[in-house]
Design a protein around this motif. Structure first.
Motif, mmCIF file in Angstrom:
data_model
loop_
_atom_site.group_PDB
_atom_site.id
_atom_site.type_symbol
_atom_site.label_atom_id
_atom_site.label_comp_id
_atom_site.label_asym_id
_atom_site.label_seq_id
_atom_site.Cartn_x
_atom_site.Cartn_y
_atom_site.Cartn_z
ATOM 1 N N THR A 133 -85.720 -32.891 63.469
ATOM 2 C CA THR A 133 -85.566 -33.322 62.299
ATOM 3 C C THR A 133 -84.901 -32.420 61.347
ATOM 4 N N GLY A 134 -83.805 -32.496 60.643
ATOM 5 C CA GLY A 134 -83.182 -31.842 59.658
ATOM 6 C C GLY A 134 -82.156 -30.621 60.410
ATOM 7 N N LEU A 135 -81.774 -31.250 61.560
ATOM 8 C CA LEU A 135 -80.833 -30.180 62.199
ATOM 9 C C LEU A 135 -79.494 -30.502 61.781
ATOM 10 N N GLY A 136 -79.144 -31.379 60.796
ATOM 11 C CA GLY A 136 -77.820 -31.570 60.461
ATOM 12 C C GLY A 136 -77.157 -32.836 61.124
ATOM 13 N N LYS A 137 -78.219 -33.650 61.733
ATOM 14 C CA LYS A 137 -77.407 -34.992 62.432
ATOM 15 C C LYS A 137 -76.474 -35.745 61.391
ATOM 16 N N SER A 138 -77.100 -36.073 60.310
ATOM 17 C CA SER A 138 -76.348 -37.157 59.321
ATOM 18 C C SER A 138 -75.070 -36.353 58.664
ATOM 19 N N THR A 139 -75.384 -34.952 58.373
ATOM 20 C CA THR A 139 -74.442 -34.221 57.589
ATOM 21 C C THR A 139 -73.186 -34.254 58.700
ATOM 22 N N LEU A 140 -73.200 -34.128 60.079
ATOM 23 C CA LEU A 140 -72.066 -33.981 60.944
ATOM 24 C C LEU A 140 -71.556 -35.265 60.987
ATOM 25 N N PRO A 146 -83.263 -38.466 54.426
ATOM 26 C CA PRO A 146 -84.045 -37.491 55.163
ATOM 27 C C PRO A 146 -85.249 -38.095 55.789
ATOM 28 N N SER A 147 -85.431 -37.896 57.064
ATOM 29 C CA SER A 147 -86.741 -38.400 57.851
ATOM 30 C C SER A 147 -87.914 -37.669 57.441
ATOM 31 N N PRO A 148 -89.002 -38.246 57.580
ATOM 32 C CA PRO A 148 -90.470 -37.706 57.218
ATOM 33 C C PRO A 148 -90.649 -36.417 58.558
ATOM 34 N N ALA A 155 -76.115 -27.109 66.709
ATOM 35 C CA ALA A 155 -76.259 -27.623 65.322
ATOM 36 C C ALA A 155 -76.194 -26.202 64.627
ATOM 37 N N LYS A 156 -75.764 -26.559 63.355
ATOM 38 C CA LYS A 156 -75.869 -25.522 62.243
ATOM 39 C C LYS A 156 -75.106 -24.004 62.716
ATOM 40 N N ALA A 157 -74.116 -23.894 63.470
ATOM 41 C CA ALA A 157 -73.465 -22.944 63.961
ATOM 42 C C ALA A 157 -73.359 -21.621 63.113
ATOM 43 N N ASP A 158 -73.135 -21.824 61.864
ATOM 44 C CA ASP A 158 -73.014 -20.983 60.925
ATOM 45 C C ASP A 158 -74.100 -19.848 60.752
ATOM 46 N N THR A 159 -75.184 -20.162 61.596
ATOM 47 C CA THR A 159 -76.519 -19.344 61.226
ATOM 48 C C THR A 159 -76.472 -18.289 62.670
ATOM 49 N N VAL A 162 -70.672 -27.175 62.499
ATOM 50 C CA VAL A 162 -71.163 -27.018 61.217
ATOM 51 C C VAL A 162 -70.645 -28.122 60.478
ATOM 52 N N GLY A 163 -71.626 -28.934 59.694
ATOM 53 C CA GLY A 163 -71.327 -29.938 58.870
ATOM 54 C C GLY A 163 -71.451 -29.608 57.450
ATOM 55 N N SER A 164 -70.981 -30.485 56.499
ATOM 56 C CA SER A 164 -71.266 -30.054 55.057
ATOM 57 C C SER A 164 -70.791 -31.588 54.400
HETATM 58 N N1 LIG Z 1 -76.419 -24.007 57.579
HETATM 59 C C1 LIG Z 1 -76.292 -25.284 58.176
HETATM 60 N N2 LIG Z 1 -76.917 -26.295 57.281
HETATM 61 C C2 LIG Z 1 -76.784 -27.419 57.625
HETATM 62 C C3 LIG Z 1 -75.532 -28.029 58.261
HETATM 63 N N3 LIG Z 1 -75.511 -29.278 58.546
HETATM 64 C C4 LIG Z 1 -76.459 -29.518 57.651
HETATM 65 N N4 LIG Z 1 -77.183 -28.841 57.075
HETATM 66 C C5 LIG Z 1 -78.340 -28.771 56.134
HETATM 67 O O1 LIG Z 1 -79.523 -29.269 56.822
HETATM 68 C C6 LIG Z 1 -80.444 -30.057 56.122
HETATM 69 C C7 LIG Z 1 -80.534 -31.252 56.732
HETATM 70 O O2 LIG Z 1 -79.303 -32.146 56.960
HETATM 71 P P1 LIG Z 1 -79.360 -33.359 57.599
HETATM 72 O O3 LIG Z 1 -77.854 -33.721 57.969
HETATM 73 O O4 LIG Z 1 -79.912 -34.551 56.600
HETATM 74 O O5 LIG Z 1 -80.056 -33.299 58.745
HETATM 75 P P2 LIG Z 1 -80.819 -34.428 59.687
HETATM 76 O O6 LIG Z 1 -80.680 -33.879 61.131
HETATM 77 O O7 LIG Z 1 -79.689 -35.763 59.531
HETATM 78 O O8 LIG Z 1 -82.140 -34.568 59.245
HETATM 79 P P3 LIG Z 1 -83.149 -35.957 59.499
HETATM 80 O O9 LIG Z 1 -82.303 -37.195 59.519
HETATM 81 O O10 LIG Z 1 -83.842 -35.773 58.426
HETATM 82 O O11 LIG Z 1 -83.887 -35.520 60.708
HETATM 83 C C8 LIG Z 1 -79.335 -30.386 54.714
HETATM 84 O O12 LIG Z 1 -80.033 -29.340 53.842
HETATM 85 C C9 LIG Z 1 -78.191 -29.888 55.220
HETATM 86 O O13 LIG Z 1 -77.318 -29.458 54.009
HETATM 87 C C10 LIG Z 1 -74.792 -26.811 59.091
HETATM 88 O O14 LIG Z 1 -73.885 -27.016 59.785
HETATM 89 N N5 LIG Z 1 -75.290 -25.620 58.821
#
Ligand SMILES: Nc1nc2c(ncn2[C@@H]2O[C@H](COP(=O)(O)OP(=O)(O)OP(=O)(O)O)[C@@H](O)[C@H]2O)c(=O)[nH]1
Ligand SMILES: [Mg+2]
Length: 417
Positions: A52-59, A72-74, A185-189, A239-241
């Motif tokens: 959860t929150g690993l940036g799936k939807s953003t990617l 966002p998922s609980p 995921a979130k390779a900018d970290t 990285v997604g945004s």
């Molecule tokens: N540092 C960083 N943060 C990111 C990246 N992609 C997404 N995020 C952030 O991570 C948070 C969660 O992003 P989501 O895309 O909602 O993640 P998700 O995996 O879809 O989350 P769930 O659907 O809730 O499981 C948000 O605050 C994004 O801005 C990335 O590549 N790098």
């Protein structure tokens, strides 16, 4: 060499190359294929597995340059669930029916043993639905919405240390069912030097555990070079945004930090472009094909074997579908007959038992009735005797009474005299 193989070799040997003396027109076949495909549109189904929150939807938003408006998922779900959303996208005159399947609650449970199960079940359910459609008498595969997963993007947590056991277990369970592309995921970290070490550690762990990830095909000359170099790049660090910043005269997807900006589409910053190139522009059709010819085929084979179908018998002779069906039918009928006989015997036994039970009850009732009857007769007899005695007493009383009154009368008369 078997009879069929000999026959096939003869046919092959009989093949002759002929020259056409004029234009016939079957060189338009590729164009016919293209126009038919464009007309029908394409289907592509992506499964995103990641915590959860690993940036799936953003990617996903970044990959398809749109906003899928996900929520966002609980974090507190007791089990992993899979959620599918289908979208119709169009670029030029090509229509793409895209399904994105998301794992909700993945990695959130304390006991993660069963986390992969929901994913495996989902993938199998899509294969099963397709198989059922294929087995129908009246099939509509041309308009069937194929939901089989073509690619699984496995989001790896950017820990910098290696894979979690959950990642390894899940990928191992899935590698014969779906094309897996692991991505960091979130390779900018992660810092540049750490990222290289992290990548090789991941690949090393995958190999050590026998996890087979999807390899971009190298059998086609036109994509051999690029795919070869991209295979060496795995796993892609992405990285997604959803935020844009103007760079030159173009709006770029960017993540802004106090110390600088990470541009999603900048190849010096991350592997996003490489992933998009491989996933959408170069190998989408290969993934669709592998899903059908390798993963689905394996599922179909297992399922049909499970149902009792086979291509050859115990002596390695070919068995037709009809033979298998008839053999199955006759064993089924035999089983049915046996069950029917058993049930009949059981029924007779039960009836006999019930009859004996009823007879025993009847006997008991009769006994009780006889006993009551005897009691009743005794009672009646006693009463009869008592009545008789009473009547005798009454007669005696009356006799005495009349005697007494006679005496008193005679006594009275003699006194008067
Ligand atoms: N540092 C960083 N943060 C990111 C990246 N992609 C997404 N995020 C952030 O991570 C948070 C969660 O992003 P989501 O895309 O909602 O993640 P998700 O995996 O879809 O989350 P769930 O659907 O809730 O499981 C948000 O605050 C994004 O801005 C990335 O590549 N790098
Ligand atoms: Mg999401």
């Amino acid at each position: 060499m078997s009879a069929i193989e000999v026959q096939r070799t003869n046919v092959e040997n009989n093949l002759r190359n002929l020259k056409l003396s004029g234009h016939v027109g079957f060189d338009s076949l590729p164009e016919q294929l293209v126009s038919k495909s464009i007309q029908n549109g394409f289907i592509f189904n992506i499964l995103c597995i990641g915590e959860t929150g690993l940036g799936k939807s953003t990617l996903m938003d970044s990959l398809f340059n749109t906003s899928f408006e996900s929520t966002p998922s609980p974090h507190n779900l007791p089990t992993v669930k899979l959620k599918a959303h289908t979208y119709e996208l169009q670029e030029s005159n090509v229509r793409l029916k895209l399904t994105i399947v998301d794992t909700v609650g993945y990695g959130d449970q304390i006991n993660k043993e069963e986390s992969y199960k929901a994913v495996v079940d989902y993938i199998d359910a899509q294969f099963e639905a397709y198989l059922q459609e294929e087995l129908k008498i009246k099939r509509s595969l041309s308009v069937y919405h194929d939901t089989r997963i073509h690619v699984c993007l496995y989001f790896i947590c950017p820990t910098g240390h290696g894979l979690k056991s959950l990642d390894l277990v899940c990928m191992k369970k899935l590698d014969t069912k779906v094309n897996i592309i692991p991505i960091i995921a979130k390779a900018d970290t992660i810092s540049k030097t750490e990222l290289q070490k992290f990548k090789s550690k991941i690949m090393q762990e995958l190999t050590a555990n026998g996890v087979e990830i999807y390899q971009f095909p190298v059998d086609d000359e036109s994509v051999l070079e690029i795919n070869k170099s991209m295979n060496a790049h795995a796993p892609f660090a992405v990285v997604g945004s959803t935020d844009f910043i103007r760079v030159g005269n173009k709006m770029q997807r960017t993540r802004q930090y106090p110390w600088g900006n990470v541009q999603v589409e900048n190849e010096a910053h991350c592997d996003f472009v490489k992933l998009r190139e491989m996933l959408i522009r170069t190998n989408m059709e290969d993934m669709r094909e592998k899903t059908h010819c390798r993963h689905y085929e394996l599922y179909r084979k297992k399922r049909l074997e499970q149902m009792g179908f086979t291509d050859v018998d115990s002596e390695n002779k070919p068995v037709s579908f009809q033979q298998t069906f008839e053999a199955k039918r006759s064993t089924h009928l035999q089983e049915l007959q046996q069950k029917e006989d058993e049930m009949r015997q059981m029924f007779v036994l039960r009836v006999k038992e019930k009859e004996a039970e009823l007879k025993e009850q009847e006997r008991e009732l009769q006994e009780r009735f006889d006993k009551h009857k005897r009691g009743h007769q005794d009672e009646k007899k006693k009463l009869e005797e008592a009545r008789k005695k009473l009547e005798d007493d009454l007669m005696e009383f009356n006799r005495r009474k009349s005697q007494f009154s006679y005496h008193t009368m005679t006594l009275g008369k003699s006194k008067k005299k």
